[in-house]
Design a protein around this motif. Structure first.
Motif, short mmCIF file in Angstrom:
data_model
loop_
_atom_site.label_atom_id
_atom_site.label_comp_id
_atom_site.label_asym_id
_atom_site.label_seq_id
_atom_site.Cartn_x
_atom_site.Cartn_y
_atom_site.Cartn_z
N GLU A 194 0.81 -1.20 0.00
CA GLU A 194 0.00 0.00 0.00
C GLU A 194 0.85 1.26 0.00
OE1 GLU A 194 -2.47 0.32 3.47
OE2 GLU A 194 -0.77 0.50 4.84
N PHE A 195 0.30 2.29 -0.58
CA PHE A 195 0.95 3.59 -0.66
C PHE A 195 1.04 4.23 0.71
CE2 PHE A 195 2.13 7.60 -2.38
CZ PHE A 195 1.41 8.56 -1.70
N VAL A 196 2.20 4.85 0.98
CA VAL A 196 2.40 5.57 2.24
C VAL A 196 2.57 7.06 1.97
CG1 VAL A 196 3.88 5.88 4.24
CG2 VAL A 196 3.42 3.57 3.38
N ALA A 197 3.53 7.41 1.12
CA ALA A 197 3.83 8.81 0.87
C ALA A 197 4.63 8.93 -0.42
CB ALA A 197 4.61 9.43 2.02
N ALA A 198 4.53 10.11 -1.04
CA ALA A 198 5.30 10.39 -2.25
C ALA A 198 5.70 11.84 -2.24
CB ALA A 198 4.49 10.07 -3.51
N SER B 115 -3.93 7.34 6.44
CA SER B 115 -3.57 6.66 7.68
C SER B 115 -2.29 7.18 8.31
CB SER B 115 -3.43 5.16 7.42
OG SER B 115 -2.44 4.91 6.45
N VAL B 116 -1.47 7.91 7.55
CA VAL B 116 -0.19 8.39 8.09
C VAL B 116 -0.10 9.91 8.10
CG1 VAL B 116 0.92 6.29 7.25
CG2 VAL B 116 1.13 8.41 5.92
N LYS B 117 -1.03 10.58 7.48
CA LYS B 117 -0.97 12.04 7.39
C LYS B 117 -0.97 12.65 8.78
CE LYS B 117 -2.79 15.72 4.52
NZ LYS B 117 -3.80 16.08 3.48
N GLY B 118 -0.04 13.57 8.99
CA GLY B 118 0.10 14.20 10.30
C GLY B 118 1.10 13.51 11.20
N ARG B 119 1.47 12.27 10.86
CA ARG B 119 2.44 11.52 11.66
C ARG B 119 3.75 11.29 10.89
NH1 ARG B 119 1.43 6.36 13.04
NH2 ARG B 119 0.08 5.96 11.23
N PHE B 120 3.64 11.08 9.59
CA PHE B 120 4.82 10.80 8.76
C PHE B 120 5.15 12.02 7.90
CE2 PHE B 120 4.22 5.88 8.37
CZ PHE B 120 4.14 5.79 9.76
N THR B 121 6.43 12.19 7.63
CA THR B 121 6.88 13.27 6.77
C THR B 121 7.89 12.72 5.77
OG1 THR B 121 6.60 14.90 8.54
CG2 THR B 121 7.95 15.54 6.66
N ILE B 122 7.61 12.93 4.49
CA ILE B 122 8.55 12.52 3.45
C ILE B 122 9.35 13.73 3.01
CG2 ILE B 122 6.87 12.87 1.58
CD1 ILE B 122 8.14 10.41 0.17
N SER B 123 10.62 13.52 2.76
CA SER B 123 11.49 14.61 2.29
C SER B 123 12.55 14.01 1.38
CB SER B 123 12.12 15.34 3.47
OG SER B 123 12.93 14.46 4.24
N GLY C 256 4.98 9.03 16.20
CA GLY C 256 3.75 8.48 16.73
C GLY C 256 3.41 7.13 16.15
N LEU C 257 4.40 6.27 16.06
CA LEU C 257 4.18 4.97 15.44
C LEU C 257 3.16 4.13 16.21
CD1 LEU C 257 7.82 4.26 14.36
CD2 LEU C 257 5.85 4.22 12.83
N LYS C 258 2.38 3.38 15.46
CA LYS C 258 1.33 2.54 16.01
C LYS C 258 1.59 1.09 15.63
CE LYS C 258 -2.06 6.22 15.21
NZ LYS C 258 -3.34 6.57 14.55
N PRO C 259 1.07 0.13 16.38
CA PRO C 259 1.26 -1.28 16.01
C PRO C 259 0.78 -1.58 14.58
CG PRO C 259 0.46 -1.14 18.25
CD PRO C 259 0.41 0.26 17.71
#
Length: 120
Positions: free
Chosen positions: A45-49, A60-68, A82-85
């Motif tokens: 599944e897609f996470v970030a681009a 599901s990851v917006k606000g917690r993950f940052t791509i750079s 803020g990682l979750k199980p």
């Protein structure tokens, strides 16, 4: 071109990790670089681009993950806070399309994956 992903590990819920992905062997550039993930028994599944102007995130990851990205190093990063199980998966970096895409089939180049395990 082979992409090399690193930075995964075993962490507790609420912790942070930073993944890195860089080409091995030679200089490589792509307008779009992305992260996907695949949990056991589930589809990739897609996470970030990230493209030359914008970043894109799965809900599901917006606000917690940052791509750079660091274009000088042809490296893309994924800062995960803020990682979750439910984030437990093998994370893959990918590159290739001219515009940001959320489907794996649009990407020609892949890293080998790095395991992220989040305990509760």
């Amino acid at each position: 071109v082979q992409l090399q992903a690193s930075g995964g590990g075993l962490v507790q819920a609420g912790d942070s990790l930073k993944l890195s992905c860089a080409p091995s062997g030679r200089t490589f550039s792509s307008p779009v670089m992305a992260w996907f993930r695949q949990a056991p028994g589930k589809e990739r599944e897609f996470v970030a681009a990230i493209d030359t102007r914008f970043t894109y995130y799965a809900a599901s990851v917006k606000g917690r993950f940052t791509i750079s990205r660091d274009n000088a190093k042809s490296t893309v990063y994924l800062q995960m806070n803020g990682l979750k199980p439910e984030d437990t998966a093998v994370f893959y970096c990918a590159a290739g399309p001219q515009s940001a895409q959320t489907i794996p089939q649009a990407y020609n180049y892949w890293g080998q994956g790095t395991q992220v395990t989040v305990s509760s």
